[in-house]
Design a protein around this motif. Sequence first.
Motif, PDB file in Angstrom:
ATOM      1  N   PHE A  44       0.838  -1.199   0.000  1.00 38.25           N
ATOM      2  CA  PHE A  44       0.000   0.000   0.000  1.00 38.25           C
ATOM      3  C   PHE A  44       0.877   1.255   0.000  1.00 38.25           C
ATOM      4  O   PHE A  44       0.629   2.200  -0.742  1.00 38.25           O
ATOM      5  N   ALA A  45       1.904   1.241   0.837  1.00 33.72           N
ATOM      6  CA  ALA A  45       2.811   2.391   0.880  1.00 33.72           C
ATOM      7  C   ALA A  45       3.567   2.524  -0.438  1.00 33.72           C
ATOM      8  O   ALA A  45       3.794   3.635  -0.927  1.00 33.72           O
ATOM      9  N   ALA A  46       3.916   1.374  -1.027  1.00 29.66           N
ATOM     10  CA  ALA A  46       4.633   1.418  -2.306  1.00 29.66           C
ATOM     11  C   ALA A  46       3.742   1.985  -3.407  1.00 29.66           C
ATOM     12  O   ALA A  46       4.213   2.680  -4.305  1.00 29.66           O
ATOM     13  N   VAL A  47       2.444   1.696  -3.334  1.00 27.77           N
ATOM     14  CA  VAL A  47       1.495   2.250  -4.312  1.00 27.77           C
ATOM     15  C   VAL A  47       1.564   3.777  -4.287  1.00 27.77           C
ATOM     16  O   VAL A  47       1.712   4.420  -5.332  1.00 27.77           O
ATOM     17  N   SER A  48       1.501   4.349  -3.086  1.00 28.34           N
ATOM     18  CA  SER A  48       1.576   5.810  -2.968  1.00 28.34           C
ATOM     19  C   SER A  48       2.928   6.317  -3.466  1.00 28.34           C
ATOM     20  O   SER A  48       3.012   7.338  -4.147  1.00 28.34           O
ATOM     21  N   HIS A  49       3.967   5.562  -3.113  1.00 28.94           N
ATOM     22  CA  HIS A  49       5.316   5.962  -3.501  1.00 28.94           C
ATOM     23  C   HIS A  49       5.459   5.951  -5.027  1.00 28.94           C
ATOM     24  O   HIS A  49       5.966   6.906  -5.629  1.00 28.94           O
ATOM     25  N   VAL A  50       4.960   4.868  -5.660  1.00 28.40           N
ATOM     26  CA  VAL A  50       5.028   4.762  -7.124  1.00 28.40           C
ATOM     27  C   VAL A  50       4.254   5.914  -7.755  1.00 28.40           C
ATOM     28  O   VAL A  50       4.713   6.559  -8.704  1.00 28.40           O
ATOM     29  N   THR A  51       3.091   6.190  -7.200  1.00 28.61           N
ATOM     30  CA  THR A  51       2.240   7.245  -7.748  1.00 28.61           C
ATOM     31  C   THR A  51       2.927   8.595  -7.663  1.00 28.61           C
ATOM     32  O   THR A  51       2.963   9.351  -8.640  1.00 28.61           O
ATOM     33  N   ALA A  52       3.497   8.884  -6.502  1.00 30.54           N
ATOM     34  CA  ALA A  52       4.190  10.158  -6.327  1.00 30.54           C
ATOM     35  C   ALA A  52       5.399  10.230  -7.264  1.00 30.54           C
ATOM     36  O   ALA A  52       5.649  11.260  -7.902  1.00 30.54           O
ATOM     37  N   THR A  53       6.114   9.111  -7.377  1.00 26.29           N
ATOM     38  CA  THR A  53       7.292   9.078  -8.256  1.00 26.29           C
ATOM     39  C   THR A  53       6.888   9.340  -9.700  1.00 26.29           C
ATOM     40  O   THR A  53       7.562  10.087 -10.421  1.00 26.29           O
ATOM     41  N   ARG A  54       5.772   8.737 -10.116  1.00 28.17           N
ATOM     42  CA  ARG A  54       5.295   8.955 -11.490  1.00 28.17           C
ATOM     43  C   ARG A  54       5.003  10.427 -11.719  1.00 28.17           C
ATOM     44  O   ARG A  54       5.347  10.988 -12.762  1.00 28.17           O
ATOM     45  N   GLY A  55       4.359  11.067 -10.747  1.00 30.13           N
ATOM     46  CA  GLY A  55       4.043  12.485 -10.877  1.00 30.13           C
ATOM     47  C   GLY A  55       5.291  13.346 -10.981  1.00 30.13           C
ATOM     48  O   GLY A  55       5.396  14.207 -11.858  1.00 30.13           O
ATOM     49  N   VAL A  56       6.258  13.080 -10.119  1.00 31.77           N
ATOM     50  CA  VAL A  56       7.507  13.856 -10.101  1.00 31.77           C
ATOM     51  C   VAL A  56       8.289  13.648 -11.400  1.00 31.77           C
ATOM     52  O   VAL A  56       8.770  14.603 -12.020  1.00 31.77           O
ATOM     53  N   GLU A  57       8.388  12.385 -11.836  1.00 30.38           N
ATOM     54  CA  GLU A  57       9.137  12.073 -13.066  1.00 30.38           C
ATOM     55  C   GLU A  57       8.517  12.758 -14.275  1.00 30.38           C
ATOM     56  O   GLU A  57       9.219  13.310 -15.120  1.00 30.38           O
ATOM     57  N   LEU A  58       7.185  12.710 -14.339  1.00 31.47           N
ATOM     58  CA  LEU A  58       6.499  13.331 -15.473  1.00 31.47           C
ATOM     59  C   LEU A  58       6.694  14.840 -15.481  1.00 31.47           C
ATOM     60  O   LEU A  58       6.974  15.433 -16.526  1.00 31.47           O
ATOM     61  N   ALA A  59       6.541  15.450 -14.323  1.00 31.60           N
ATOM     62  CA  ALA A  59       6.680  16.911 -14.245  1.00 31.60           C
ATOM     63  C   ALA A  59       8.109  17.333 -14.624  1.00 31.60           C
ATOM     64  O   ALA A  59       8.304  18.316 -15.340  1.00 31.60           O
ATOM     65  N   ALA A  60       9.097  16.558 -14.167  1.00 36.25           N
ATOM     66  CA  ALA A  60      10.498  16.879 -14.487  1.00 36.25           C
ATOM     67  C   ALA A  60      10.750  16.743 -15.983  1.00 36.25           C
ATOM     68  O   ALA A  60      11.386  17.601 -16.610  1.00 36.25           O
ATOM     69  N   ALA A  61      10.223  15.669 -16.571  1.00 34.52           N
ATOM     70  CA  ALA A  61      10.402  15.465 -18.015  1.00 34.52           C
ATOM     71  C   ALA A  61       9.689  16.566 -18.794  1.00 34.52           C
ATOM     72  O   ALA A  61      10.203  17.056 -19.802  1.00 34.52           O
TER      73      ALA A  61
END
Lengths: 184, 184
Positions: B49-66
Amino acid sequence: MRARLLAATVALLVERGFAGTTTTLVSERAGVSRGAQLHHFPTKNDLVFAAVSHVTATRGVELAAAAARIPAGPQRTRAVLGMLADHFTSPVFTAALELWVAARTDPDLLAEVAPLEQRVGRETHRLTVELLDADESKAGVRELVQATLDLVRGLGLASTITDDARRRKRILDRWSEVLEEELS
Amino acid sequence: MRARLLAATVALLVERGFAGTTTTLVSERAGVSRGAQLHHFPTKNDLVFAAVSHVTATRGVELAAAAARIPAGPQRTRAVLGMLADHFTSPVFTAALELWVAARTDPDLLAEVAPLEQRVGRETHRLTVELLDADESKAGVRELVQATLDLVRGLGLASTITDDARRRKRILDRWSEVLEEELS
């Protein structure tokens, strides 16, 4: 008996996923004794490998049957997209998705799944070209057909965790307009 | 320590899949004692469950940076599509795919994954509209942006079992032409 075991395997892949599909559940579901099942398929992998072929063949048959029902006329492009989207949101797609994802981290399963998947991909492409009466000798047409199939694959994946039939319908309506314009 | 455990969970989801991601492997990988891990995350589900949130946040950060790295100018549409496709074929997409497919047959996990996925979907849509400078008040524009995201999701799924970077490039080139034409 073999057909019953494979149908039970596919049904369990849909209901319980790859990890939840056990040989015990398959024999119960199929109404086949453990001994008889072990005779046909000694291991879970034997069963899954056969199910991969079964799923693949089923997908081919289902698509061809759906294709034969599409009427000619002005709504044909939209009907073709609807047929593809129905296929990529059907239980047999879900079973295939479970196999793809399991195969990603299982080299033995991947060796079975990947060549079949390529064959299905080629056949689906060929069928779509034929149904859309698309002329692939024209620049860019082949890529549009490929994009159409990747689009419906994406819609299929989205549909596995959210019920978005209305969203899907609007997207297919719009893509149908673009595709007709580009192909004509 | 929490961040190390979550990063190890995501890495294992990519390498071994959901079923192969065990709490023992996570603690080994993270270099964290079993006791410390159990203190933070008592069960595999807590970790996931925590990894789900982590993956989601990571996806958001990676996309915004790109997104911030995309240049203005005539090649912008193609660059946006390239960025989206890179994202949907990255390890973080693969980890998310493992979670989606596991969640399909696990109601507890689905209850965590589905709302996060909807939020990521909305944010990715909003970002894409902004990057493409698309005017969603015009008829059909919203559906084309959605189709674009479903296309890259489909390309992402295809890429997990076949290496098709060249095919993907040609499809994105063609989609870029269609999208520019339709959005202008």
